[in-house]
Design a protein around this motif. Structure first.
Motif: not given
Length: 654
Positions: A415-434
């Protein structure tokens, strides 16, 4: 010393017999007339080819024109394509690249009418070659790719070899020498099994130049000597010129100036005989550099000035830069600081204009980075699979007593790994969009929106002709004298203040800033989208710029600071616009209209907006302006030009 690798022009022209049939005597007479005309045109064309091989270009062009007229009258499209192709090659050897491109494209149109794929393949390769020499590697690669598609359809290994060699030349220009040698080797393996001595010689010359750049001088000498032996065997003067120039470069790199002089002088002799302006300019500058190294500065100045003059005729920017470097060193050694500084500044300007390897490498790295990203994703997936398998094995070894605890820990971990992965993916998408938004903003700041969109969609931008565009030039009077009174920091701040104001003015009046060159500012109206109000808007922009400079001068003088005064000129006419090269993308314009606009500016007066007669005729009925006729003004290189001062109509303004 910068070298240019010659592009292979492989022309395959097939002369097919044509049969006509008829029943009446009248028809038979017409048939004989057509056959006689075709036979006569073929003879003229063949004679023109012989003159071209002998380097007598003016005679060959006259004969090509005569045969072209006959083929046009007879509607023989393939023969028309042959004539245009030979004309284009002749213009290329004379350094007239504009006409070379024009007739190659006319040849391509003619071949398309008859679906003559072999001719189309050859022409696409040759067009790529001209763009390559001009430093426009993106357009060159585009045409080479088109050529290879047709060559693969035809299973034409010989032309595939020629195109591979040209791609190798582009790798050489961006200093990717291993890939350059790889493509040269690929084409050599095809050529060596053929009887095409000229192609083998060109290939050996190209690879020899790369070995020079890699400082592998023994390998370079071996290739170039073999290439020269082949060229002498077929007595091809143009090929001998290129190889002799390469040998001169080889010995120059080794500081063997005596042998370098020998080969360059021999190359210049042949180039002069066939009027090859391209190599006349290259060898004159090369000889000047050697004389500089030998301390013969006066002789070096003479040679480099000749090379510079010839390079200006054909628009060879890299050769002009080399000539300016040579002249700077020679005049500096002669303690002529004024002329030394003059050519040093010109060298810097030419250096800024050159478009070469850095951006090309970045573009190639874009594909490499994309593959790296895919590899990284694959690696993450593999690691994740290994991790799950390991956990399953550990889980099997645990006793029943620990099943519940291990299961709970595993669930929490996942659960923690998935949450971290989802959080990382979300931040990566934001960074890529910026990053994407920043890239978009930067691209739109460099290029017009329409051009930027085309570049993103296709990876290149086609040049466009415009029938009517207005060009504005400005520069500061006595810039050097005024700048000497200011510190470097104050000078840059003052120029930046003025150009920022000009940027806002051009944006306000919906005209396109093209570029700044030193203290000169250039803008254009009516591109990339034609606008019927652009002529009025660019004049209003020019008046507002002069008004800003006048107010700026009053403010600076009140604070006891040096102040600039500005000349400004506008001209209207046809231009060609597009993106130049592949390094530091820049939307630019070319044509006689640009040169004339520059002359209008240089013949202006401080504080005034000076316009040409052609622009005056287009806006003279606009009640927003009043005009003052200046008469015929002599403009350098243009002769007498009628000019007008323009001002806002005080009645309308009030």
């Amino acid at each position: 010393m910068k070298r240019v690798i010659h592009i292979v022009f492989s022309i395959f022209l097939l002369f097919n017999g044509i049969s006509f049939f008829g029943q009446s005597r009248i028809k038979q007479k017409i048939i004989l007339t057509k056959k006689e005309n075709i036979k006569m045109a073929d003879s003229i064309l063949n004679l023109g080819m012989k003159y071209q091989d002998a380097g007598e270009y003016s005679k060959s062009l006259l004969l090509f024109d005569k045969s072209l007229k006959i083929y046009n009258l007879l509607g023989k499209s393939q023969k028309v394509g042959d004539c245009c192709s030979y004309k284009a090659v002749t213009y290329y050897y004379q350094g007239d690249y504009s006409n070379a491109l024009f007739f190659f494209k006319k040849s391509n149109e003619a071949y398309k009418k008859t679906k003559y794929k072999k001719g189309i393949s050859s022409i696409l390769n040759n067009i790529g070659g001209v763009y390559y020499y001009l430093g426009n590697y993106l357009d060159a690669l585009n045409y080479y790719k088109q050529a290879i598609v047709v060559q693969e359809e035809l299973n034409d290994t010989k032309m595939t070899a020629a195109t591979s060699q040209n791609i190798g030349a582009i790798y050489s220009q961006v200093e990717d020498y291993p890939n350059a040698l790889k493509y040269f080797r690929k084409s050599y393996l095809i050529y060596k099994n053929s009887t095409d001595v000229k192609a083998i010689s060109q290939n050996l010359n190209a690879s020899g130049i790369v070995y020079i750049k890699l400082s592998n001088y023994p390998k370079a000498l071996k290739n170039l000597n073999q290439a020269l032996e082949n060229a002498n065997q077929i007595n091809d003067k143009q090929l001998k010129i290129e190889i002799l120039s390469s040998l001169g470069e080889l010995f120059f790199k080794q500081s063997n100036f005596e042998r370098a002089l020998y080969y360059y002088n021999l190359s210049l002799k042949y180039a002069t005989e066939i009027n090859s302006l391209q190599y006349i300019s290259i060898t004159e500058v090369a000889l000047g550099k050697i004389l500089n190294n030998l301390g013969k500065n006066k002789q070096a100045i003479t040679k480099c000035l000749k090379g510079y003059t010839t390079a200006r005729k054909i628009g060879a920017v890299s050769v002009k830069k080399e000539a300016c470097d040579c002249l700077y060193k020679a005049y500096k050694s002669n303690q002529n600081d004024k002329l030394a500084l003059h050519f040093y500044e010109k060298s810097i300007n030419f250096k800024d204009s050159l478009k070469s390897g850095e951006t090309s490498n970045k573009m190639m790295n874009m594909e490499f980075q994309r593959l790296q990203l895919l590899d990284s994703i694959s690696h993450v997936n593999k690691e994740h699979a290994v991790e799950i398998k390991h956990k399953e094995e550990v889980q099997k070894k645990e006793t029943q007593r620990n099943i519940i605890i291990i299961s709970l820990c595993f669930i929490v971990f996942v659960a923690l790994g998935l949450w971290n992965r989802l959080n990382y993916t979300r931040k990566s998408k934001i960074a890529l969009k910026i990053e994407k938004d920043l890239s978009e903003e930067l691209l739109l700041n460099i290029l017009p929106e329409e051009i930027a969109q085309e570049l993103k969609e296709k990876g290149f931008v086609n040049a466009r002709d415009f029938n009517l565009v207005s060009i504005l030039f400005s520069d500061f009077k006595s810039f050097t004298q005024t700048a000497e009174k200011m510190s470097p920091q104050n000078l840059v701040e003052e120029i930046n203040t003025c150009f920022k104001a000009f940027d806002l003015i051009t944006e306000k009046h919906k005209i396109e800033k093209i570029k700044t060159i030193g203290d000169s500012y250039m803008a254009a109206g009516g591109i990339p989208k034609p606008d019927k109000e652009s002529l009025t808007n660019i004049v209003l922009a020019g008046l507002e710029m002069q008004d800003f400079m006048s107010k700026r001068k009053i403010n600076n003088e009140a604070n006891n600071n040096p102040a600039f005064e500005m000349r400004l000129g506008i001209h209207a006419g046809p231009i060609v616009a597009g993106i130049v090269g592949i390094k530091k993308f820049q939307y630019d314009v070319w044509g006689d209209t640009v040169n004339t606009a520059s002359r209008i500016e240089s013949n202006g007066i401080v504080g005034k907006v000076n316009i040409s007669e052609s622009l005056y005729d287009l806006i003279k009925d606009d009640e927003s302006f009043v005009f003052q006729y200046r008469g015929n003004i002599h403009a350098k290189g243009k002769g007498e030009i009628k000019m007008y001062f323009v001002e806002k109509n005080p009645i309308i303004s009030n």
